[in-house]
Design an enzyme around this catalytic site. Sequence first.
Site, mmCIF file in Angstrom:
data_model
loop_
_atom_site.group_PDB
_atom_site.id
_atom_site.type_symbol
_atom_site.label_atom_id
_atom_site.label_comp_id
_atom_site.label_asym_id
_atom_site.label_seq_id
_atom_site.Cartn_x
_atom_site.Cartn_y
_atom_site.Cartn_z
ATOM 1 N N ARG A 160 9.005 -33.178 26.101
ATOM 2 C CA ARG A 160 9.016 -33.220 24.633
ATOM 3 C C ARG A 160 9.234 -31.827 24.044
ATOM 4 O O ARG A 160 9.940 -31.665 23.046
ATOM 5 C CB ARG A 160 7.715 -33.850 24.103
ATOM 6 C CG ARG A 160 7.776 -34.135 22.609
ATOM 7 C CD ARG A 160 6.589 -34.947 22.125
ATOM 8 N NE ARG A 160 5.348 -34.225 22.255
ATOM 9 C CZ ARG A 160 4.141 -34.749 22.004
ATOM 10 N NH1 ARG A 160 4.047 -36.010 21.622
ATOM 11 N NH2 ARG A 160 3.056 -34.037 22.139
ATOM 12 N N LYS A 190 8.224 -31.744 17.368
ATOM 13 C CA LYS A 190 6.894 -31.172 17.154
ATOM 14 C C LYS A 190 7.099 -29.723 16.728
ATOM 15 O O LYS A 190 7.046 -28.796 17.539
ATOM 16 C CB LYS A 190 6.060 -31.306 18.435
ATOM 17 C CG LYS A 190 4.576 -31.243 18.171
ATOM 18 C CD LYS A 190 3.800 -31.821 19.337
ATOM 19 C CE LYS A 190 2.335 -31.472 19.294
ATOM 20 N NZ LYS A 190 1.604 -31.970 18.134
ATOM 21 N N GLU A 250 2.122 -42.689 10.804
ATOM 22 C CA GLU A 250 1.066 -42.234 11.726
ATOM 23 C C GLU A 250 0.037 -41.446 10.924
ATOM 24 O O GLU A 250 0.175 -41.286 9.727
ATOM 25 C CB GLU A 250 1.680 -41.356 12.809
ATOM 26 C CG GLU A 250 2.426 -40.153 12.240
ATOM 27 C CD GLU A 250 3.098 -39.286 13.281
ATOM 28 O OE1 GLU A 250 2.695 -39.311 14.452
ATOM 29 O OE2 GLU A 250 4.031 -38.558 12.911
#
Length: 286
Positions: free
Chosen positions: A52, A151, A184
């Site tokens: 990721r 991220k 989320e």
Amino acid sequence: MSLKVWIDGKLYDKEDAKISVYDHGLLYGDGVFEGIRVYAGRIFKREEHLTRLWDSAKTIRLAIPYTRDEVKAAMEQTIKANNFTDCYVRLVVTRGVGYLGLNPNKCPRPSMFVITDTIEMYPREMYEKGMAVITASVIRNHPNAISPRVKSLNYLNNILARIEAADAGVSEAIMLNHEGNVAECSADNIFIVRNGQVATPTTTDGILEGITRNAIIDLCSRMAIPCIEKTLQRHDLYIAEECFLTGSAAEVVPITKIDGRTIGTGAPGPITKKLSEAFHRHTREG
Ligand code: PMP
């Protein structure tokens, strides 16, 4: 003994672990990061986190100046230097030092640092009794801006959502996406349970594809608990029988109230408990 922090190949005492004010990570939020747990001396889902990190870096066109093996070695070295067997690892890659303009091409070398520390996201009591949350007015990033799947070092939307949560006297906020569907929480993914079926928003609903989220989906399949990824609306949250959030730092946290509506019986539900216990076992097995 002071905590040691790894910055570009060297360990520094926490007090001396500093980066330049000209680093674009600070000036513009230009960088990416990972938050990872170490359980019983093992870096949990290490490969998934590294993948990721590299995916996030690729999207923002940042070349990580280390190999995967070097990053693994940096994490191991920092964990060892601090004598941790259980901790949280923060891995950050910034665009590096540049000038007072946006141009990333003027930053010759990205920087990486590794912090290892303990972390407690929410009071212990919330894990047993459940947590109240609100939905925030500020939304997750539009997928055609910087994707929520990256991220990145810019968490301002999420921070504003957390401020709204604090204003409402709760610890977390659920963020919707640009279409008004559930995305989320500010730093965690969300799941609901209804009629024995577990559901969580899809990766195209404006979420970070959480590694804990994916572990829970896997566990559901192993435990023969029906689980689907689907678009959820706020109404789905209100009528859920159970709800929980997941994240590397938070792990699994039952949610028992949303926008003043009691979820299920108002106590953590049986499937949430089962999955939380299974997750904790899983963290020790790998
Ligand atoms: N969503 C957001 C916005 C996050 O920052 C995080 C990580 N804290 C998560 C979800 C959970 O992801 P993971 O399970 O990989 O930690």
